[in-house]
Design a protein around this motif. Structure first.
Motif, PDB file in Angstrom:
ATOM      1  N   ASN A 140       0.819  -1.215   0.000  1.00 51.30           N
ATOM      2  CA  ASN A 140       0.000   0.000   0.000  1.00 51.30           C
ATOM      3  C   ASN A 140       0.849   1.259   0.000  1.00 51.30           C
ATOM      4  O   ASN A 140       1.327   1.713   1.038  1.00 51.30           O
ATOM      5  N   ARG A 141       1.042   1.861  -1.185  1.00 50.20           N
ATOM      6  CA  ARG A 141       1.766   3.137  -1.265  1.00 50.20           C
ATOM      7  C   ARG A 141       0.880   4.267  -0.768  1.00 50.20           C
ATOM      8  O   ARG A 141      -0.272   4.394  -1.183  1.00 50.20           O
ATOM      9  N   GLU A 142       1.429   5.105   0.093  1.00 50.12           N
ATOM     10  CA  GLU A 142       0.663   6.223   0.630  1.00 50.12           C
ATOM     11  C   GLU A 142       1.436   7.519   0.402  1.00 50.12           C
ATOM     12  O   GLU A 142       2.648   7.565   0.574  1.00 50.12           O
ATOM     13  N   SER A 143       0.709   8.563   0.032  1.00 54.10           N
ATOM     14  CA  SER A 143       1.351   9.844  -0.252  1.00 54.10           C
ATOM     15  C   SER A 143       0.688  11.014   0.482  1.00 54.10           C
ATOM     16  O   SER A 143       1.108  12.142   0.330  1.00 54.10           O
ATOM     17  N   GLY A 144      -0.327  10.747   1.255  1.00 54.30           N
ATOM     18  CA  GLY A 144      -1.011  11.815   1.984  1.00 54.30           C
ATOM     19  C   GLY A 144      -0.479  11.956   3.398  1.00 54.30           C
ATOM     20  O   GLY A 144       0.704  12.216   3.612  1.00 54.30           O
ATOM     21  N   ASP A 145      -1.362  11.789   4.358  1.00 54.52           N
ATOM     22  CA  ASP A 145      -0.978  11.876   5.765  1.00 54.52           C
ATOM     23  C   ASP A 145      -0.201  10.609   6.146  1.00 54.52           C
ATOM     24  O   ASP A 145      -0.748   9.507   6.139  1.00 54.52           O
ATOM     25  N   LEU A 146       1.063  10.773   6.494  1.00 52.01           N
ATOM     26  CA  LEU A 146       1.918   9.634   6.808  1.00 52.01           C
ATOM     27  C   LEU A 146       2.206   9.494   8.302  1.00 52.01           C
ATOM     28  O   LEU A 146       3.050   8.687   8.697  1.00 52.01           O
ATOM     29  N   THR A 147       1.497  10.260   9.123  1.00 55.51           N
ATOM     30  CA  THR A 147       1.819  10.271  10.557  1.00 55.51           C
ATOM     31  C   THR A 147       1.662   8.889  11.198  1.00 55.51           C
ATOM     32  O   THR A 147       2.380   8.560  12.145  1.00 55.51           O
ATOM     33  N   HIS A 148       0.753   8.065  10.683  1.00 52.56           N
ATOM     34  CA  HIS A 148       0.557   6.731  11.257  1.00 52.56           C
ATOM     35  C   HIS A 148       1.724   5.791  10.946  1.00 52.56           C
ATOM     36  O   HIS A 148       1.815   4.695  11.511  1.00 52.56           O
ATOM     37  N   LEU A 149       2.634   6.228  10.043  1.00 56.63           N
ATOM     38  CA  LEU A 149       3.798   5.421   9.700  1.00 56.63           C
ATOM     39  C   LEU A 149       5.050   5.816  10.483  1.00 56.63           C
ATOM     40  O   LEU A 149       6.101   5.197  10.324  1.00 56.63           O
ATOM     41  N   ILE A 150       4.944   6.846  11.327  1.00 54.10           N
ATOM     42  CA  ILE A 150       6.100   7.288  12.106  1.00 54.10           C
ATOM     43  C   ILE A 150       6.569   6.150  13.011  1.00 54.10           C
ATOM     44  O   ILE A 150       5.776   5.509  13.712  1.00 54.10           O
ATOM     45  N   GLY A 151       7.871   5.888  12.965  1.00 51.65           N
ATOM     46  CA  GLY A 151       8.443   4.821  13.769  1.00 51.65           C
ATOM     47  C   GLY A 151       8.340   3.442  13.146  1.00 51.65           C
ATOM     48  O   GLY A 151       8.797   2.463  13.734  1.00 51.65           O
ATOM     49  N   LYS A 152       7.761   3.379  11.921  1.00 54.62           N
ATOM     50  CA  LYS A 152       7.590   2.102  11.243  1.00 54.62           C
ATOM     51  C   LYS A 152       8.651   1.919  10.165  1.00 54.62           C
ATOM     52  O   LYS A 152       9.133   2.889   9.566  1.00 54.62           O
ATOM     53  N   GLU A 153       9.001   0.667   9.931  1.00 54.41           N
ATOM     54  CA  GLU A 153       9.925   0.348   8.860  1.00 54.41           C
ATOM     55  C   GLU A 153       9.177   0.425   7.542  1.00 54.41           C
ATOM     56  O   GLU A 153       8.162  -0.250   7.360  1.00 54.41           O
TER      57      GLU A 153
END
Length: 201
Positions: free
Chosen positions: A138-151
């Protein structure tokens, strides 16, 4: 037997449990001792999985028993390279529906859009090593805050692709963190995708 080897690997990943935990839970479910070595042989594909065992594994992990149609090997495109240390300008044919190579789907139930990239560099060791395959969907380009700290697999606007841990400074600027190299600052992100699976070379 290889198809069921892939299935039990998927069940372990889906249930977020290790082999020892599965052995213990199967012992309780089946009312007989199941040693971890038996689970390991199933994962390696050197021991068959009985129908009774498969139903128990499915119940424990919540991972569906494979259908007859799903037991045939499915292939996933390898769409390029990502840097884990060195800067890599990836060859990425994903949007064209192609890729550099194909590999067998590691386990059943992966999303149809799943693709793989191969790691170059060593800055993410021991999480991943040069030559490992990284699977994401799942490529995401909008709000990425939920990916902070994730590989994540991260594509920058200058064309570079990295597998790094996504982080953010207090001022809102993004940076990429590695296990054993300096953070990469001053970046602009095109898209990011959380790593689903790392397959050792």
């Amino acid at each position: 037997m290889a198809t069921f080897k892939n299935w039990i690997s998927g069940a372990l990943a889906h249930g977020q449990i290790n082999q020892a935990e599965l052995a213990r839970l199967m012992s309780d479910e089946l009312g007989k001792p199941i040693d971890r070595s038996i689970i390991n042989k199933m994962v390696l594909g050197t021991r068959d999985i009985s129908a009774e065992e498969m139903l128990a594994i499915s119940k424990i992990t919540g991972f569906d028993v494979p259908s007859r149609q799903s037991t045939s090997a499915k292939m996933i495109p390898v769409v390029g390279f990502v840097g884990a240390g060195q800067e890599i300008y990836a060859i990425d044919d994903h949007e064209k529906g192609a890729g550099l190579d194909e590999v067998e789907m590691p386990y059943f139930g992966m999303h149809p859009s799943t693709v793989a990239v191969r790691v170059r560099g060593d800055s993410m060791e021991p999480a991943c090593y040069e030559g490992d395959l990284i699977f994401y969907d799942n490529r995401e380009s909008g709000d990425l805050t939920h990916l902070i700290g994730k590989e994540c697999v991260v594509s920058l606007t200058d064309g570079r692709k990295f597998v790094k841990i996504l982080q953010r400074h207090g001022n809102g600027d993004w940076y990429l963190w590695s296990n054993n190299s300096k953070p990469i600052d001053g970046i602009r992100i095109e898209w990011a995708a959380r790593v689903k699976l790392i397959q050792r070379r």
